[in-house]
Design a protein around this motif. Structure first.
Motif, PDB file in Angstrom:
ATOM      1  N   LEU A 817       0.835  -1.203   0.000  1.00 22.52           N
ATOM      2  CA  LEU A 817       0.000   0.000   0.000  1.00 22.52           C
ATOM      3  C   LEU A 817       0.876   1.262   0.000  1.00 22.52           C
ATOM      4  N   LYS A 818       1.983   1.171   0.750  1.00 23.07           N
ATOM      5  CA  LYS A 818       2.893   2.311   0.737  1.00 23.07           C
ATOM      6  C   LYS A 818       3.467   2.540  -0.661  1.00 23.07           C
ATOM      7  N   GLU A 819       3.810   1.454  -1.362  1.00 26.78           N
ATOM      8  CA  GLU A 819       4.306   1.594  -2.739  1.00 26.78           C
ATOM      9  C   GLU A 819       3.232   2.191  -3.649  1.00 26.78           C
ATOM     10  N   ALA A 820       1.998   1.770  -3.458  1.00 33.42           N
ATOM     11  CA  ALA A 820       0.908   2.328  -4.273  1.00 33.42           C
ATOM     12  C   ALA A 820       0.745   3.827  -4.024  1.00 33.42           C
ATOM     13  N   LEU A 821       0.845   4.202  -2.715  1.00 38.67           N
ATOM     14  CA  LEU A 821       0.725   5.618  -2.393  1.00 38.67           C
ATOM     15  C   LEU A 821       1.887   6.422  -2.974  1.00 38.67           C
ATOM     16  N   VAL A 822       3.072   5.827  -2.923  1.00 41.71           N
ATOM     17  CA  VAL A 822       4.224   6.522  -3.516  1.00 41.71           C
ATOM     18  C   VAL A 822       4.011   6.715  -5.022  1.00 41.71           C
ATOM     19  N   ASN A 823       3.484   5.703  -5.689  1.00 47.97           N
ATOM     20  CA  ASN A 823       3.207   5.832  -7.129  1.00 47.97           C
ATOM     21  C   ASN A 823       2.148   6.889  -7.398  1.00 47.97           C
ATOM     22  N   ILE A 824       1.131   6.923  -6.504  1.00 50.96           N
ATOM     23  CA  ILE A 824       0.102   7.968  -6.664  1.00 50.96           C
ATOM     24  C   ILE A 824       0.718   9.344  -6.443  1.00 50.96           C
ATOM     25  N   ILE A 825       1.594   9.438  -5.444  1.00 56.87           N
ATOM     26  CA  ILE A 825       2.284  10.716  -5.194  1.00 56.87           C
ATOM     27  C   ILE A 825       3.133  11.110  -6.404  1.00 56.87           C
ATOM     28  N   ALA A 826       3.771  10.135  -7.058  1.00 59.39           N
ATOM     29  CA  ALA A 826       4.561  10.440  -8.261  1.00 59.39           C
ATOM     30  C   ALA A 826       3.680  10.995  -9.371  1.00 59.39           C
ATOM     31  N   VAL A 827       2.489  10.399  -9.516  1.00 61.10           N
ATOM     32  CA  VAL A 827       1.545  10.935 -10.508  1.00 61.10           C
ATOM     33  C   VAL A 827       1.170  12.357 -10.148  1.00 61.10           C
ATOM     34  N   HIS A 828       0.882  12.560  -8.839  1.00 62.04           N
ATOM     35  CA  HIS A 828       0.525  13.909  -8.384  1.00 62.04           C
ATOM     36  C   HIS A 828       1.650  14.899  -8.698  1.00 62.04           C
ATOM     37  N   ALA A 829       2.888  14.490  -8.421  1.00 65.93           N
ATOM     38  CA  ALA A 829       4.022  15.387  -8.671  1.00 65.93           C
ATOM     39  C   ALA A 829       4.166  15.715 -10.148  1.00 65.93           C
ATOM     40  N   GLU A 830       4.001  14.694 -10.992  1.00 70.32           N
ATOM     41  CA  GLU A 830       4.127  14.926 -12.437  1.00 70.32           C
ATOM     42  C   GLU A 830       3.051  15.875 -12.933  1.00 70.32           C
ATOM     43  N   VAL A 831       1.823  15.656 -12.502  1.00 66.72           N
ATOM     44  CA  VAL A 831       0.728  16.519 -12.938  1.00 66.72           C
ATOM     45  C   VAL A 831       0.894  17.919 -12.370  1.00 66.72           C
ATOM     46  N   PHE A 832       1.253  18.001 -11.090  1.00 67.37           N
ATOM     47  CA  PHE A 832       1.409  19.293 -10.443  1.00 67.37           C
ATOM     48  C   PHE A 832       2.499  20.120 -11.115  1.00 67.37           C
ATOM     49  N   THR A 833       3.562  19.453 -11.554  1.00 67.37           N
ATOM     50  CA  THR A 833       4.651  20.167 -12.220  1.00 67.37           C
ATOM     51  C   THR A 833       4.206  20.760 -13.550  1.00 67.37           C
ATOM     52  N   ILE A 834       3.348  20.048 -14.259  1.00 66.75           N
ATOM     53  CA  ILE A 834       2.872  20.533 -15.570  1.00 66.75           C
ATOM     54  C   ILE A 834       1.759  21.543 -15.394  1.00 66.75           C
ATOM     55  N   SER A 835       0.706  21.156 -14.660  1.00 63.41           N
ATOM     56  CA  SER A 835      -0.457  22.036 -14.506  1.00 63.41           C
ATOM     57  C   SER A 835      -1.155  21.724 -13.193  1.00 63.41           C
ATOM     58  N   LYS A 836      -1.216  22.700 -12.316  1.00 66.05           N
ATOM     59  CA  LYS A 836      -1.881  22.500 -11.033  1.00 66.05           C
ATOM     60  C   LYS A 836      -3.365  22.237 -11.222  1.00 66.05           C
ATOM     61  N   ASP A 837      -3.946  22.844 -12.260  1.00 63.25           N
ATOM     62  CA  ASP A 837      -5.391  22.711 -12.453  1.00 63.25           C
ATOM     63  C   ASP A 837      -5.807  21.297 -12.841  1.00 63.25           C
ATOM     64  N   LEU A 838      -4.892  20.496 -13.359  1.00 62.37           N
ATOM     65  CA  LEU A 838      -5.246  19.135 -13.764  1.00 62.37           C
ATOM     66  C   LEU A 838      -5.149  18.131 -12.612  1.00 62.37           C
ATOM     67  N   VAL A 839      -4.569  18.540 -11.482  1.00 57.31           N
ATOM     68  CA  VAL A 839      -4.348  17.600 -10.372  1.00 57.31           C
ATOM     69  C   VAL A 839      -5.644  16.976  -9.878  1.00 57.31           C
ATOM     70  N   PRO A 840      -6.701  17.729  -9.542  1.00 55.44           N
ATOM     71  CA  PRO A 840      -7.924  17.099  -9.039  1.00 55.44           C
ATOM     72  C   PRO A 840      -8.519  16.085 -10.007  1.00 55.44           C
ATOM     73  N   ARG A 841      -8.528  16.468 -11.287  1.00 52.13           N
ATOM     74  CA  ARG A 841      -9.149  15.581 -12.264  1.00 52.13           C
ATOM     75  C   ARG A 841      -8.378  14.281 -12.390  1.00 52.13           C
ATOM     76  N   VAL A 842      -7.060  14.369 -12.501  1.00 50.63           N
ATOM     77  CA  VAL A 842      -6.247  13.166 -12.674  1.00 50.63           C
ATOM     78  C   VAL A 842      -6.257  12.315 -11.406  1.00 50.63           C
ATOM     79  N   MET A 843      -6.026  12.967 -10.260  1.00 53.68           N
ATOM     80  CA  MET A 843      -5.959  12.219  -9.009  1.00 53.68           C
ATOM     81  C   MET A 843      -7.275  11.545  -8.684  1.00 53.68           C
TER      82      MET A 843
END
Length: 942
Positions: A817-843
């Motif tokens: 579960l920790k690995e899954a959360l880390v992967n989700i955090i990586a997705v969040h970081a990638e999206v946040f770096t490109i566009s903050k507005d896309l974070v809610p939709r993607v996450m």
């Protein structure tokens, strides 16, 4: 607003004294801005404006008039400064009397002495009126002031020809120092001059005294002889003698004067002949004078002489006069032919045409020269138009041949160079060079990669069709006004009478014009049709029939003109239409030009939109993947600017000039423009999809950069200066979001602003297509990111042969579960770096996928032990609480279903243990979970 100028000021005059008509130079300040500004100039009270010559603002030259005052100011008056002042004055001197025989450097006005010389009542010779020195002695002028003499002899004069002559004044002025002896001599001279008056009559008597005495002696002898004889015999003999004497005298006179009298008779006959020639020399010299005046172009003189000869000798019966008058008629007929040839000669000015028509009318030329001139002018205009087309078509073909030859030479030279230079970079020669917007739409850039710096200026200059239209319209606008004015003069009869006086010629002209109105209307319509069809053949060949295309076409249409050139052509045709309308030509004759302008406007819009679609298609090549702080690249802005620039270039085309119809009045035009507009939007949407789905190797990311306001907190996105496919998808999604919320709405406003029809349809279709693309790209990204995370859950749960039925007491959240959360955090970081507005939709979607998979896995478990249920609930609650801000109804439902699949915790000890383990998990992973907490406030606002 300009300030008023200072009044004129005269500060100097040269010379400062003189007699009347002395030329003076006036100097000063503010003496006027020009000749028209000078409105007044007086010297000593006399107006000298007539002789004034303005030189500059500080200098005027004029002549002094006959003023009454001896001394006075110089006053200058101007429009700009008003009446001026003077700091100097001018002294007017009285002129000295100059005798007839006196030497003088100036012309003497002799009008004052004319009447005295021609007075018949006075028998005095003219020269005696004004002798140079009446006393005959040396003149010694004294130095007595003139004013003193005038005061001493008031009302008198020293001029001896004046009625108020004063001898004392004369002697004081001319002989004040003369001695007495000399004055005596002067008296003697005066007496001699007086005695000369009688010498003339006495001389005539003295010259005839001898003849008088001889005649007197002869008469006395005859008288004495008659008294001495006193008889008839004497009288008879005397009579006979007298007769004999007379006969002999007569015979002698005849002999002496016969030759003289013969010469006199011959001279009289010659004189009579000369008198006849002199009296009728007008007719005898007229043929030669006509030829001379024709050579000099003095046709008015010839016509006047002909009218005069016709009125004097037109009906003569004298053979000589008939012969010469026939010669005159022969030359006048030749003149008629010459004038008719000049009238029909082209090119010719309207003034010359009117002049020749008036000449032919005055010479009573047969037919209707004015109508012949109108017909010849009409044919000449048509011929000029067709010649213009042929010359430009030939020039275009010649340039095409030259262009092909240059290509052949270039390719030959290039191939030879490649043989000797195998390391030559092929791409260096075919890379397009930067050019302006006009060249971007040129056909050579779109369809050919051949570039030559030497031929750039030739390739991108105005096309032959555009130059042809300018030349053609200029030709028509320059020739048609004179053609129309000639017709108007023909209609109102002013060709024959500039003063509009009623005459038979005017009435006949008006009658002929009324009969030929339809014929002239056909001429104008033919010119208009030729103009329009020639332009259509060059720019709109598809609008002509096959037969018309052969006559009015002939252009090689390798590529259609760009919108910019069509706009230029429309402006040219509009100006021509305005010029023709100003001639007051009926609108029905010019309607065909309005139809042409409408078709050109429609075609310009279609072509501009087509070229805009091609330019937008090439925007993919300009994508630099530079992301700003809003997660956008420059592509949406470039797309919007391209559309706006295109619409702005069409503004003059879309605007309706007086007399023009709306370009969208036809339903077909509305539909075509609407479809092209939708096509433009679709082209850009396809461009976005192409960019986002391109393989990694097809995208140049060497220049990729990130806005400094968006720091890469996780250091995993741009370290290697390359973009992954997932990152391109995120950038494309960010661009799509901006397009939907801003760009497409702005473009719709610009469409409405420029009068486009069906904007709602354009916006609706474009939005639907954009949303479809956005959804496809989003699903692709979720598939890329969520599937690995979801796929790792089940192996992680059952790693190490884990069994829900047989497990130990939970000590914390397991690693999967920790690995899954880390992967989700990586997705969040990638999206946040490109566009903050896309974070809610993607996450939200990632959480939905994970929760759904977790729920499925829990429901698949057949049974749970007490420890297994506690472990499952711990992990489910840990995941749910961690991503709580991204929970959606679907993910909440999945978590609920997962929890419902677990046995309920019955004891308080288990619930307390669960709470302690959850707190421990949150505390141990506080740093990793901070991203969710930090962004929660911003995400919830979006």
């Amino acid at each position: 607003m300009s300030r008023a100028r200072q009044p004129p000021l005269v500060t100097g005059i040269s010379p400062n004294e003189g007699i009347s008509w002395t030329k003076v130079t006036i100097r000063g300040e503010n003496l006027g801005t020009g000749p028209t500004d000078l409105i007044g100039l007086t010297i000593c009270g006399h107006n000298c404006l007539l002789t004034a010559e303005w030189m500059s603002a500080s200098k005027i030259v004029c002549r002094v008039g006959q003023a009454k005052n001896d001394k006075g100011d110089i006053i200058v008056t101007t429009k700009s400064g008003g009446k001026g002042t003077s700091t100097v004055s001018f002294k007017l001197l009285k002129p000295e009397k100059i005798g007839i025989l006196d030497q003088s450097a100036v012309w003497v006005d002799e009008m004052n002495y004319y009447d005295m010389r021609t007075d018949r009542n006075k028998g005095i010779p003219p020269l005696s009126l004004r002798p140079a020195n009446p006393l005959g002695i040396e003149i010694d002028k004294g130095r007595f002031p003139q004013k003193d003499l005038e005061s001493l002899f008031p009302g008198m004069s020293a001029d001896f020809t004046s009625e108020n002559f004063s001898a004392a004044w004369y002697l004081i002025e001319n002989h004040s120092t003369t001695s007495f002896d000399q004055l005596k001599t002067a008296v003697v001279n005066l007496k001699k001059q007086a005695n000369k008056k009688n010498e003339g009559s006495l001389a005539y008597v003295k010259g005839g005294l001898s003849t008088f005495f001889e005649a007197q002696d002869a008469l006395s002898a005859i008288h004495q002889k008659l008294e001495a004889d006193g008889t008839e015999k004497v009288e008879g003999s005397m009579t006979q003698k007298l007769e004999n004497v007379l006969n002999r005298a007569s015979n002698t006179a005849d002999t002496l004067f016969q030759e003289v009298l013969g010469r006199k008779d011959k001279a009289d006959s010659t004189r009579n002949a000369l008198n006849v020639l002199q009296r009728f020399k007008f007719l005898f010299n007229l043929p030669l004078n006509i030829e001379r005046n024709i050579q000099k172009g003095d046709y008015d003189v010839v016509i006047n002489d002909y009218e005069k000869a016709k009125s004097l000798f037109g009906k003569t019966e004298v053979q000589v006069f008939k012969k010469y008058y026939a010669e005159v008629e022969t030359r006048i007929e030749a003149l008629r032919e010459l004038l008719l040839d000049k009238l029909l000669e082209t090119p010719s000015t309207l003034h010359d045409q009117k002049r020749y028509i008036r000449y032919l009318s005055d010479l009573h030329a047969p037919g209707d020269p004015a109508w012949q001139c109108i017909g010849a002018q009409h044919q000449w205009i048509l011929q000029l138009m067709h010649n213009c087309k042929e010359s430009y078509v030939k020039e275009q073909k010649g340039k095409d041949t030259f262009f092909i030859l240059n290509i052949y030479i270039y390719l030959t030279f290039r191939s030879n160079s490649l043989l000797h230079s195998p390391m030559l970079d092929l791409e260096s020669d075919v890379r397009p060079s930067p050019i302006g917007h006009l060249s971007q739409t040129a056909s050579l850039k779109r369809g050919s990669s051949f570039q030559s710096g030497r031929d750039d200026a030739w390739r991108y200059k105005a096309p032959q069709q555009v130059i042809f239209v300018e030349k053609l319209t200029k030709l028509v606008v320059s020739q048609l006004p004179n053609f129309w004015k000639l017709w108007i003069s023909y209609v109102n009869g002013s060709l024959f009478s500039e003063t509009a006086e009623k005459s038979g010629q005017m009435e006949r002209s008006k009658k002929n014009a009324r009969q030929r109105q339809n014929d002239f209307k056909k001429m104008i319509q033919e010119v208009m049709h030729s103009l329009v069809k020639l332009i259509r053949g060059a720019l709109l060949p598809f609008s002509l029939r096959e037969g018309e295309l052969r006559q009015y076409g002939g252009w090689e249409m390798k590529s259609e003109l760009s919108g910019q050139w069509l706009t230029h052509v429309i402006q040219t045709v509009r100006l021509s239409s305005e010029s023709l309308t100003a001639l007051e030509i009926p609108n029905d004759m010019l309607q065909i030009i309005q139809d042409l302008i409408l078709d050109l406007r429609v075609r310009c819009i279609i072509v501009t939109l087509q070229h805009t679609a091609e330019d937008i298609k090439r925007l993919a090549e300009k994508e630099d993947w530079v992301v700003d702080n809003e997660g956008l690249t420059s592509l949406p802005s470039q797309f919007e600017q391209c559309i706006i620039h295109s619409l702005q270039s069409l503004k003059t085309v879309l605007d309706c000039k007086p007399g023009e119809a709306s370009v969208f009045q036809q339903q077909k035009t509305q539909e075509d423009v609407c479809q092209l507009s939708i096509g433009i939007m679709q082209v850009f949407i396809d461009c976005l999809e192409q960019l986002s789905t391109k393989p990694d190797g097809d995208i140049d990311t060497s220049h990729l950069s990130v806005d400094v306001s968006s720091p890469d907190l996780f250091g995993s996105v741009h370290e290697d200066s390359s973009l992954s496919s997932e990152q391109r998808l995120l950038i494309a999604l960010s661009n799509c979001r901006y397009l939907e919320r801003h760009t497409f709405l702005n473009i719709a406003e610009h469409f409405e602003k420029h009068g486009f029809q069906g904007v709602d349809k354009i916006t609706q279709v474009s939005m639907e297509s954009l949303k479809e693309l956005d959804q496809r790209l989003f699903e692709m990204y979720i598939e890329f990111k969520a599937d690995p995370i979801v796929g790792s859950l089940e192996p992680g749960i059952y790693a190490g042969y884990f069994d829900w039925k047989d497990c130990l007491v939970p000590t914390g959240v397991r690693n999967y579960l920790k690995e899954a959360l880390v992967n989700i955090i990586a997705v969040h970081a990638e999206v946040f770096t490109i566009s903050k507005d896309l974070v809610p939709r993607v996450m939200s979607r990632v959480v939905e996928a994970v929760s759904e998979e977790l729920s499925r896995l829990m429901q698949c478990v057949s049974s749970f032990s007490k420890n297994g249920a506690l472990q499952a609930k711990l992990e489910i609650c840990a995941l749910r609480d961690t991503v709580a801000i991204y929970l959606t109804p679907e993910s909440k439902s999945s978590f609920k279903q997962a929890l419902e699949a677990l046995p309920q915790l019955s004891s308080g000890t288990d619930r307390k243990l669960l709470e302690e383990l959850l707190n421990k998990f949150k505390s141990s992973m506080h740093l990793q979970l901070t991203c969710f907490q930090a962004s929660s406030s911003a995400m919830m606002k979006t």
